[in-house]
Design a protein around this motif. Sequence first.
Motif, PDB file in Angstrom:
ATOM      1  N   CYS A   1       0.987  -1.128   0.016  1.00  0.00           N
ATOM      2  CA  CYS A   1       0.124   0.032  -0.102  1.00  0.00           C
ATOM      3  C   CYS A   1       0.846   1.245  -0.028  1.00  0.00           C
ATOM      4  O   CYS A   1       1.826   1.336   0.847  1.00  0.00           O
TER       5      CYS A   1
ATOM      6  N   CYS B   1       0.836   5.687   7.429  1.00  0.00           N
ATOM      7  CA  CYS B   1      -0.581   5.207   8.030  1.00  0.00           C
ATOM      8  C   CYS B   1      -0.572   4.892   9.250  1.00  0.00           C
ATOM      9  O   CYS B   1       0.250   4.335   9.966  1.00  0.00           O
TER      10      CYS B   1
ATOM     11  N   CYS C   1       0.530  -4.483   4.941  1.00  0.00           N
ATOM     12  CA  CYS C   1       0.341  -3.250   4.362  1.00  0.00           C
ATOM     13  C   CYS C   1       1.630  -3.100   3.616  1.00  0.00           C
ATOM     14  O   CYS C   1       1.518  -2.299   2.496  1.00  0.00           O
TER      15      CYS C   1
ATOM     16  N   CYS D   1      -7.775   0.018   0.628  1.00  0.00           N
ATOM     17  CA  CYS D   1      -7.338  -0.067   1.844  1.00  0.00           C
ATOM     18  C   CYS D   1      -7.661  -1.683   2.463  1.00  0.00           C
ATOM     19  O   CYS D   1      -8.781  -2.107   2.305  1.00  0.00           O
ATOM     20  N   LEU D   2      -6.450  -2.177   2.793  1.00  0.00           N
ATOM     21  CA  LEU D   2      -6.615  -3.829   3.274  1.00  0.00           C
ATOM     22  C   LEU D   2      -7.582  -3.800   4.381  1.00  0.00           C
ATOM     23  O   LEU D   2      -8.326  -4.994   4.684  1.00  0.00           O
TER      24      LEU D   2
HETATM   25  S1  SF4 Z   1      -3.646  -0.740   3.273  1.00  0.00           S
HETATM   26 FE1  SF4 Z   1      -5.057   0.669   4.700  1.00  0.00          FE
HETATM   27  S2  SF4 Z   1      -4.439   0.312   6.786  1.00  0.00           S
HETATM   28 FE2  SF4 Z   1      -2.708  -0.593   5.465  1.00  0.00          FE
HETATM   29  S3  SF4 Z   1      -1.155   0.875   5.248  1.00  0.00           S
HETATM   30 FE3  SF4 Z   1      -2.642   1.265   3.419  1.00  0.00          FE
HETATM   31  S4  SF4 Z   1      -4.322   2.488   4.256  1.00  0.00           S
HETATM   32 FE4  SF4 Z   1      -3.013   1.969   6.076  1.00  0.00          FE
END
Ligand code: SF4
Length: 359
Positions: A293, A299, A307, A326-327
């Motif tokens: 991500c 984050c 992530c 977002c996961l």
């Molecule tokens: S996937 Fe969602 S929780 Fe994980 S770092 Fe990205 S924004 Fe943050």
Amino acid sequence: MSETVLRVKDLRTQFALDDGVVKAVDGVDLEIGRGEVLAVVGESGCGKSVMARSILRLVDKPGRITGGEIWVRDPAGGGLVDLVPADVRTVRQVRGKRIAMVFQEPMTSMSPMHTLGNQIGEAILLHERVTKAEARERTIELLGRVGIPAPERRVDAYPFQMSGGMLQRAMIAMALSCNPELLIADEPTTALDTTTQAQILELLDSLRRDLGMAVMLITHDLGVAARLADRIAVMYLGSVVEHGDTASVFRAPRHPYTKALLGSVPKLGSGSRARLTPVRGMVPHAYQRPTGCPFHPRCEEFMAGRCEVTVPRPTAGPEPGREVRCLLYEDGGGSHKNAGLSKAGDSAGDGTGDSEGDA
Ligand code: SF4
Ligand SMILES: Nc1ncnc2c1ncn2[C@@H]1O[C@H](COP(=O)(O)OP(=O)(O)O)[C@@H](O)[C@H]1O
Ligand SMILES: [Mg+2]
């Protein structure tokens, strides 16, 4: 949604530079219906301008669209046409008839050597079969439409004789010369003082109301987005990480980036305007795109082991038309912690400790 005037799918635009490849736009999806205002928000460097320029195929070299689709209504009539593979002629027709753009700095898109009448008149002559006298009449009418006083005199003014606000109005008049169904306004008020900003935004709103024109309003000012937009798309490092209708995104933001952006913005409808407050950390350097991500280094709800590894896919819901990348919201998402329930401003930075038990 009303009839689609723009549908962008998985758009990718890259700059191949000596030191590496900048993925300025990296899989953008968005859609705008007739007469709708979509605000595109996000910090500086997130790819908003490159995305907007890509739509009109105006990306500066060495930038290049490397993938995706840009569907607009075919200027030749009928259905939609994809501008990515389209020939130059079609692209020009779209710029002349369907989509117009105004930029942050009006001076950069105006010639200092020619009067407003000449420049706007030229644009009209390019798009419509009219005489020079008729083009001048129409220019005066347009200058009046955008709120320029004494348009019959101003038509003979040079750009340097006008204030920034009046110039931006003139730019909007020029954009309107082709009766666009979509106006892309890239930070149109950033260079203006507060009072003038409000007037220009009011003008954009009235154009939407009176002419049924759709607007893509690119802004880093969430107050502006809240006031004018039907829907919001939040961009981070080249992709839309959250979108949905304005009220629901403001009421219940889902993506940690949206939450951080909204963190200290006054409530919707409170009338006050605030700039984005800095989100923790900085937008990474263009060459150092994080793995997994792209938001993970900043984050507050980071989940170690996931992530930084997995690229989030778009997840729909909870309302129709909402989507988040977002996961936390993917199947099985943040089930090991109450991620989905955490409120904006909550310190969820303990996620790292939690997930150690997951391994
Ligand atoms: S996937 Fe969602 S929780 Fe994980 S770092 Fe990205 S924004 Fe943050
Ligand atoms: N002409 C260019 N050459 C190289 N990189 C560029 C160029 N224009 C933009 N970029 C890069 O593309 C990314 C997105 O920029 P931009 O779309 O201007 O962001 P925003 O409008 O959201 O502030 C940034 O990393 C920027 O450095
Ligand atoms: Mg920009």
